[in-house]
Design an enzyme around this catalytic site. Structure first.
Site, PDB file in Angstrom:
ATOM      1  N   SER A 195       0.661   0.795 -11.197  1.00 20.59           N
ATOM      2  CA  SER A 195       1.613  -0.272 -11.521  1.00 20.59           C
ATOM      3  C   SER A 195       1.649  -0.669 -12.991  1.00 20.59           C
ATOM      4  O   SER A 195       2.458  -1.523 -13.373  1.00 20.59           O
ATOM      5  CB  SER A 195       1.342  -1.511 -10.656  1.00 20.59           C
ATOM      6  OG  SER A 195       1.874  -1.322  -9.371  1.00 20.59           O
ATOM      7  N   LYS A 217       5.068  -0.583 -14.559  1.00 17.64           N
ATOM      8  CA  LYS A 217       6.032  -1.683 -14.607  1.00 17.64           C
ATOM      9  C   LYS A 217       6.127  -2.311 -15.996  1.00 17.64           C
ATOM     10  O   LYS A 217       7.093  -3.028 -16.280  1.00 17.64           O
ATOM     11  CB  LYS A 217       5.680  -2.730 -13.549  1.00 17.64           C
ATOM     12  CG  LYS A 217       5.801  -2.203 -12.121  1.00 17.64           C
ATOM     13  CD  LYS A 217       5.512  -3.288 -11.099  1.00 17.64           C
ATOM     14  CE  LYS A 217       5.670  -2.758  -9.682  1.00 17.64           C
ATOM     15  NZ  LYS A 217       4.483  -2.039  -9.199  1.00 17.64           N
ATOM     16  N   SER A 263       3.705  -7.817  -9.258  1.00 18.81           N
ATOM     17  CA  SER A 263       3.778  -6.351  -9.304  1.00 18.81           C
ATOM     18  C   SER A 263       4.538  -5.810  -8.104  1.00 18.81           C
ATOM     19  O   SER A 263       4.101  -4.877  -7.423  1.00 18.81           O
ATOM     20  CB  SER A 263       2.376  -5.736  -9.363  1.00 18.81           C
ATOM     21  OG  SER A 263       2.434  -4.388  -9.767  1.00 18.81           O
TER      22      SER A 263
END
Length: 296
Positions: A83, A86, A143
């Protein structure tokens, strides 16, 4: 706020038509410039970068102002970014906000594909819309995987096209060992990066979009009566820590890109491949105390 009829009219075509005049098409790589989403270039094969070590450990500490490396341990070895991906998704959103092609009040349509993504997620349903401002907070704090896909599909028409722009932007920033295959960081063998590349991204994001940095320091937010708490557990716990992003998938282990400001100076600390979130946090904390403590 747009009326329902206006929203329906808007989403008969990709939001990207409003974000830029020229959109991504097909599976070609793209370049995201200050002028918006553009075409050309060619796909970059993941195999060209080498092998990725499963749950490989990396660590890096850099001085934010100068970019000088203070500590490095396997900082250029390939890892799955999870993640941390992101951060790039948000970078591209911030670019569009800064250019005026997008606003925080613009509405993003939720597709069935986006709604079906596994947790962590916001849990919105197909056919709903969410404002860009909420999408940003959900990406930075929770997230949310579903929100990453929502952003990608609305800005570029498809997640694949958006990922191609992410890779092109990475290359333009000097992230030469990074390739993106999706906007969330969910498992994909073609989604690769390094600790150094993630530090480059964090530094670029912080320097170009300082107005959005407080988003990464938010400990929690509420949506439809539910509280979503930050995945970054160092916020409010370790002095000076005010962002940025965590990540985890099984093949990667636990990641954290953290930024800390003490004594008028700022560091970026990256740890990839922690055996657990706790172990990762302890390592990041130890690096902060070593390089940003008294006398730094």
């Amino acid at each position: 706020m747009r009326s329902l009829d206006a929203l329906r009219s808007l989403f008969r075509r990709p939001l990207a038509l409003l974000v830029a005049l020229v959109l991504l098409a097909g599976c070609q790589s793209t370049t995201l410039t200050a002028d918006g989403l553009m075409q050309p270039s060619r796909p970059i094969a993941a195999a060209a970068f080498g092998e990725v070590e499963r749950r490989g450990h990396s660590a890096l500490v850099i001085d934010y102002q100068s970019g000088r490396t203070l500590f490095a341990d396997q900082a250029d070895e390939l890892r799955y970014p999870a993640s941390l991906t992101k951060l790039m998704t948000l970078y591209l959103v911030f670019e569009q906000l800064k250019s005026g092609r997008l606003s925080k009040d613009d509405q993003l349509l939720v597709s069935e594909n986006a709604a079906s993504k596994p947790p962590s997620k916001l849990g919105v349903e197909a056919g709903e819309t969410i404002p860009v401002g909420l999408a940003i907070q959900a990406l930075a704090t929770k997230s949310a995987n579903d929100v990453a896909t929502i952003v990608a599909e609305n800005l570029a028409g498809s997640e694949g096209a958006f990922a191609a722009s992410m890779t092109a932007k990475a290359r333009s920033l000097g992230m030469n060992r990074t390739r993106f295959a999706n906007a969330s960081g969910l498992p994909d063998p073609g989604q690769i990066s390094t600790a150094r590349d993630m530090a480059i991204l964090a530094r670029a994001l912080m320097s170009r979009f300082p107005e959005y940095l407080p988003i990464f320091a938010v400990p929690s937010y509420e949506y439809r009566g539910k509280t979503y708490r930050a995945t970054n557990k160092l916020l409010g716990k370790v002095a000076g820590v005010d962002g940025l992003k965590t990540g985890y998938i099984n093949d990667a282990g636990s990641h954290l890109v953290a930024t800390v400001k003490r004594g008028g100076r700022r560091l970026i600390v990256v740890v990839l491949g922690g055996k657990s979130g706790r172990e990762r946090d302890e390592e990041v904390t130890a690096l902060i105390e070593r390089f940003a403590g008294p006398g730094f």
